[in-house]
Design an enzyme around this catalytic site. Structure first.
Site, PDB file in Angstrom:
ATOM      1  N   CYS A  27     -36.083  48.864  11.255  1.00 28.26           N
ATOM      2  CA  CYS A  27     -34.885  48.307  10.613  1.00 28.26           C
ATOM      3  C   CYS A  27     -34.188  49.374   9.754  1.00 28.26           C
ATOM      4  O   CYS A  27     -34.751  49.826   8.756  1.00 28.26           O
ATOM      5  CB  CYS A  27     -35.310  47.108   9.769  1.00 28.26           C
ATOM      6  SG  CYS A  27     -34.106  46.524   8.583  1.00 28.26           S
ATOM      7  N   CYS A  30     -33.605  48.468   6.135  1.00 33.46           N
ATOM      8  CA  CYS A  30     -34.916  48.442   5.460  1.00 33.46           C
ATOM      9  C   CYS A  30     -35.326  49.847   5.043  1.00 33.46           C
ATOM     10  O   CYS A  30     -35.889  50.039   3.960  1.00 33.46           O
ATOM     11  CB  CYS A  30     -35.993  47.870   6.381  1.00 33.46           C
ATOM     12  SG  CYS A  30     -35.715  46.161   6.887  1.00 33.46           S
TER      13      CYS A  30
END
Length: 102
Positions: A27, A30
């Site tokens: 991600c 992230c």
């Protein structure tokens, strides 16, 4: 340093203020959020429990908190979820939430 939460050690988030970053290695947002979480963990060490949950490794915890998008940051106080944000948030934004919850 941020704690790596698993179902085995997650009960430690039930005392005081805890910040849990639900994330995954693949991600992009992230990976941007990670250094912010690490910085907060360092600055608030001994005061606030701050850690991360890899949603690919800990699917049960992600499901328990209804995580549908990542990063999701959950704020718990004395075992109760008191706030939650989704998507990248700056250090200033997260510190504003922390100040409100302390």
């Amino acid at each position: 340093m941020a704690v790596e939460f698993t179902k085995e050690n997650f009960a430690q988030t039930d005392e005081g203020l805890a910040i849990i970053d639900f994330w995954a290695t693949w991600c992009g947002p992230c990976r941007m959020q990670g250094p912010v979480i690490e910085q907060l963990a360092s600055e608030y060490e001994g005061e606030i429990l701050i850690g991360k949950v890899d949603v690919d490794q800990q699917k049960e915890l992600a499901a328990q908190f209804g995580v549908m998008s990542i990063p999701t940051i959950v704020f718990k106080k004395d075992g109760q979820v008191v706030d939650q944000v989704v998507g990248y948030h700056s250090k200033d934004q997260l510190e504003a939430i922390i100040a409100r919850l302390k």
